[in-house]
Design a protein around this motif. Structure first.
Motif, mmCIF file in Angstrom:
data_model
loop_
_atom_site.group_PDB
_atom_site.id
_atom_site.type_symbol
_atom_site.label_atom_id
_atom_site.label_comp_id
_atom_site.label_asym_id
_atom_site.label_seq_id
_atom_site.Cartn_x
_atom_site.Cartn_y
_atom_site.Cartn_z
ATOM 1 N N ALA A 103 5.319 -6.764 6.236
ATOM 2 C CA ALA A 103 4.078 -6.132 6.704
ATOM 3 C C ALA A 103 3.732 -6.568 8.120
ATOM 4 C CB ALA A 103 2.922 -6.472 5.766
ATOM 5 N N VAL A 104 3.153 -5.642 8.859
ATOM 6 C CA VAL A 104 2.642 -5.939 10.198
ATOM 7 C C VAL A 104 1.120 -5.990 10.196
ATOM 8 C CG1 VAL A 104 4.660 -4.976 11.368
ATOM 9 C CG2 VAL A 104 2.666 -3.518 10.934
ATOM 10 N N ALA A 105 0.515 -5.672 9.038
ATOM 11 C CA ALA A 105 -0.940 -5.729 8.924
ATOM 12 C C ALA A 105 -1.334 -5.894 7.461
ATOM 13 C CB ALA A 105 -1.584 -4.461 9.484
ATOM 14 N N LEU A 106 -2.520 -6.459 7.268
ATOM 15 C CA LEU A 106 -3.155 -6.521 5.959
ATOM 16 C C LEU A 106 -4.391 -5.634 5.998
ATOM 17 C CD1 LEU A 106 -3.132 -10.322 5.051
ATOM 18 C CD2 LEU A 106 -1.687 -8.522 4.106
ATOM 19 N N ARG A 107 -4.630 -4.914 4.926
ATOM 20 C CA ARG A 107 -5.817 -4.057 4.821
ATOM 21 C C ARG A 107 -6.437 -4.318 3.459
ATOM 22 N NH1 ARG A 107 -4.030 1.635 5.321
ATOM 23 N NH2 ARG A 107 -3.671 1.009 7.465
ATOM 24 N N LEU A 108 -7.737 -4.527 3.444
ATOM 25 C CA LEU A 108 -8.414 -4.819 2.186
ATOM 26 C C LEU A 108 -9.746 -4.107 2.104
ATOM 27 C CD1 LEU A 108 -10.877 -6.950 2.920
ATOM 28 C CD2 LEU A 108 -8.992 -8.552 3.034
ATOM 29 N N ALA A 109 -10.272 -4.063 0.893
ATOM 30 C CA ALA A 109 -11.589 -3.496 0.641
ATOM 31 C C ALA A 109 -12.508 -4.626 0.205
ATOM 32 C CB ALA A 109 -11.503 -2.437 -0.451
ATOM 33 N N VAL A 110 -13.727 -4.613 0.725
ATOM 34 C CA VAL A 110 -14.716 -5.608 0.342
ATOM 35 C C VAL A 110 -16.007 -4.878 -0.035
ATOM 36 C CG1 VAL A 110 -15.507 -6.032 2.713
ATOM 37 C CG2 VAL A 110 -15.805 -7.805 0.997
ATOM 38 N N ILE B 262 0.859 -1.177 0.000
ATOM 39 C CA ILE B 262 0.000 0.000 0.000
ATOM 40 C C ILE B 262 0.900 1.233 0.000
ATOM 41 C CG2 ILE B 262 -1.712 1.324 1.300
ATOM 42 C CD1 ILE B 262 -2.872 -1.291 2.312
ATOM 43 N N PRO B 263 0.804 2.043 -1.045
ATOM 44 C CA PRO B 263 1.643 3.250 -1.095
ATOM 45 C C PRO B 263 1.401 4.143 0.127
ATOM 46 C CG PRO B 263 0.566 2.875 -3.203
ATOM 47 C CD PRO B 263 -0.036 1.911 -2.218
ATOM 48 N N GLY B 264 2.485 4.587 0.740
ATOM 49 C CA GLY B 264 2.386 5.457 1.903
ATOM 50 C C GLY B 264 2.200 4.719 3.212
ATOM 51 N N ALA B 265 2.042 3.403 3.162
ATOM 52 C CA ALA B 265 1.902 2.591 4.380
ATOM 53 C C ALA B 265 2.891 1.431 4.248
ATOM 54 C CB ALA B 265 0.473 2.084 4.540
ATOM 55 N N GLU B 266 4.137 1.718 4.501
ATOM 56 C CA GLU B 266 5.225 0.775 4.224
ATOM 57 C C GLU B 266 5.073 -0.587 4.895
ATOM 58 O OE1 GLU B 266 7.273 1.677 1.858
ATOM 59 O OE2 GLU B 266 6.269 3.616 1.854
ATOM 60 N N ASP B 267 4.410 -0.629 6.041
ATOM 61 C CA ASP B 267 4.315 -1.896 6.765
ATOM 62 C C ASP B 267 2.936 -2.541 6.648
ATOM 63 O OD1 ASP B 267 3.020 -0.001 8.262
ATOM 64 O OD2 ASP B 267 3.981 -0.513 10.159
ATOM 65 N N VAL B 268 2.155 -2.109 5.645
ATOM 66 C CA VAL B 268 0.822 -2.673 5.416
ATOM 67 C C VAL B 268 0.743 -3.142 3.970
ATOM 68 C CG1 VAL B 268 -1.664 -2.223 5.481
ATOM 69 C CG2 VAL B 268 -0.157 -1.074 7.103
ATOM 70 N N ALA B 269 0.131 -4.304 3.758
ATOM 71 C CA ALA B 269 -0.079 -4.836 2.415
ATOM 72 C C ALA B 269 -1.567 -5.066 2.202
ATOM 73 C CB ALA B 269 0.701 -6.131 2.226
ATOM 74 N N GLU B 270 -1.942 -5.139 0.935
ATOM 75 C CA GLU B 270 -3.351 -5.288 0.587
ATOM 76 C C GLU B 270 -3.590 -6.558 -0.214
ATOM 77 O OE1 GLU B 270 -6.926 -2.863 -1.690
ATOM 78 O OE2 GLU B 270 -4.868 -2.200 -1.948
ATOM 79 N N PRO B 271 -4.436 -7.464 0.274
ATOM 80 C CA PRO B 271 -4.890 -8.576 -0.569
ATOM 81 C C PRO B 271 -5.812 -8.009 -1.656
ATOM 82 C CG PRO B 271 -5.251 -9.061 1.759
ATOM 83 C CD PRO B 271 -4.916 -7.594 1.642
ATOM 84 N N VAL B 272 -5.627 -8.444 -2.893
ATOM 85 C CA VAL B 272 -6.423 -7.937 -4.016
ATOM 86 C C VAL B 272 -6.871 -9.087 -4.920
ATOM 87 C CG1 VAL B 272 -5.343 -5.644 -4.064
ATOM 88 C CG2 VAL B 272 -4.365 -7.494 -5.422
ATOM 89 N N SER B 273 -7.880 -8.810 -5.711
ATOM 90 C CA SER B 273 -8.343 -9.723 -6.765
ATOM 91 C C SER B 273 -8.745 -11.103 -6.249
ATOM 92 C CB SER B 273 -7.280 -9.872 -7.870
ATOM 93 O OG SER B 273 -6.931 -8.624 -8.397
ATOM 94 N N MET B 274 -9.185 -11.187 -5.004
ATOM 95 C CA MET B 274 -9.548 -12.471 -4.402
ATOM 96 C C MET B 274 -10.825 -13.009 -5.042
ATOM 97 S SD MET B 274 -8.874 -14.596 -1.904
ATOM 98 C CE MET B 274 -9.703 -15.801 -0.926
ATOM 99 N N TRP B 275 -10.763 -14.266 -5.490
ATOM 100 C CA TRP B 275 -11.935 -14.910 -6.093
ATOM 101 C C TRP B 275 -11.755 -16.410 -6.061
ATOM 102 C CZ3 TRP B 275 -12.085 -17.796 -10.778
ATOM 103 C CH2 TRP B 275 -13.373 -18.158 -11.203
ATOM 104 N N VAL B 276 -12.857 -17.124 -5.811
ATOM 105 C CA VAL B 276 -12.888 -18.584 -5.861
ATOM 106 C C VAL B 276 -14.073 -18.987 -6.739
ATOM 107 C CG1 VAL B 276 -13.146 -20.721 -4.529
ATOM 108 C CG2 VAL B 276 -11.835 -18.808 -3.577
ATOM 109 N N ALA B 277 -13.835 -19.876 -7.684
ATOM 110 C CA ALA B 277 -14.882 -20.354 -8.591
ATOM 111 C C ALA B 277 -15.956 -21.108 -7.816
ATOM 112 C CB ALA B 277 -14.272 -21.256 -9.657
#
Length: 167
Positions: free
Chosen positions: A117-124, A76-91
Motif C-alpha cells: 500500500a501507498v496509503a491508508l484510508r479509514l472511516a471514523v 480496499i476492493p478496487g483500490a489495490e494500493d490502499v489499505a484500511e485500518p479497521v476495528s481499532m479499539w483500546v480499552a
C-alpha cells in the motif's frame, strides 16, 4: 509492557473476547453493533472467517498479559494500493499508554510491507474526537470522500494517510 500479536483463525476466542468488549465499550464508534455479533451470529465459524479475510491482518495488543486493544488492516476492493485500518479499539485502562500508536504503526507496517500500500484510508465516527485526534497525530487527514451512514444515521468521516518507507 505492551505486546502485539497477530491473530490466526485458532485465536478466534480471543478475537471474540476483544471484539465484543470493544462493541460494548464504544457502541457508537463502529459500523457494527454488539447485537450483530451476539445471539445466532455468535458462531465459531463466523469468528474464524473474519480472521481469514484474504490479505487481511488482525492484531491484539496485550498489556500485563491481558488483551487491551485491537486493530486490523484490510485491502480496499478496487483500490489495490490502499489499505484500511479497521476495528481499532483500546480499552479504557490502557488509553493514553501508547497502545493506539503501537497498533496504528503495526497496521502501517503491514500495509506497506505485506500489502504494498501507498496509503491508508479509514472511516471514523463523527463524534469520536479521541480517535480522530489519534489519526491526525499519526498523519491522517480528512478527505472529501463520502462516508458510510451508520445504523443510527450518523455519517462517517473518511481520513487518509500517504505511506512512505520512513513512517
Amino acid at each position: 509492557m505492551i505486546t502485539l500479536r497477530p491473530l490466526t483463525p485458532d485465536d478466534w476466542p480471543l478475537w471474540r473476547e476483544v471484539r465484543l468488549a470493544a462493541l460494548a465499550d464504544a457502541p457508537r464508534a463502529f459500523g457494527s453493533r454488539l447485537a450483530d455479533w451476539q445471539g445466532e451470529n455468535d458462531r465459531e465459524e463466523r469468528w474464524r472467517e473474519r480472521l481469514v479475510l484474504p490479505g487481511a491482518r488482525t492484531l491484539v495488543a496485550e498489556w500485563e498479559g491481558a488483551p487491551v486493544g485491537v486493530a486490523g488492516g484490510v485491502p480496499i476492493p478496487g483500490a489495490e494500493d490502499v489499505a484500511e485500518p479497521v476495528s481499532m479499539w483500546v480499552a479504557g485502562p490502557a488509553r493514553g499508554r501508547g497502545v493506539g500508536d503501537r497498533l496504528i504503526t503495526a497496521v502501517e507496517q503491514w500495509a506497506r510491507e505485506e500489502h504494498g500500500a501507498v496509503a491508508l484510508r479509514l472511516a471514523v465516527a463523527p463524534d469520536n474526537p479521541h480517535a480522530a485526534a489519534l489519526y491526525r497525530r499519526r498523519g491522517f487527514r480528512r478527505t472529501d470522500l463520502p462516508g458510510n451512514t451508520l445504523p443510527d444515521g450518523r455519517v462517517e468521516h473518511i481520513m487518509e494517510k500517504p505511506l512512505t518507507s520512513l513512517d
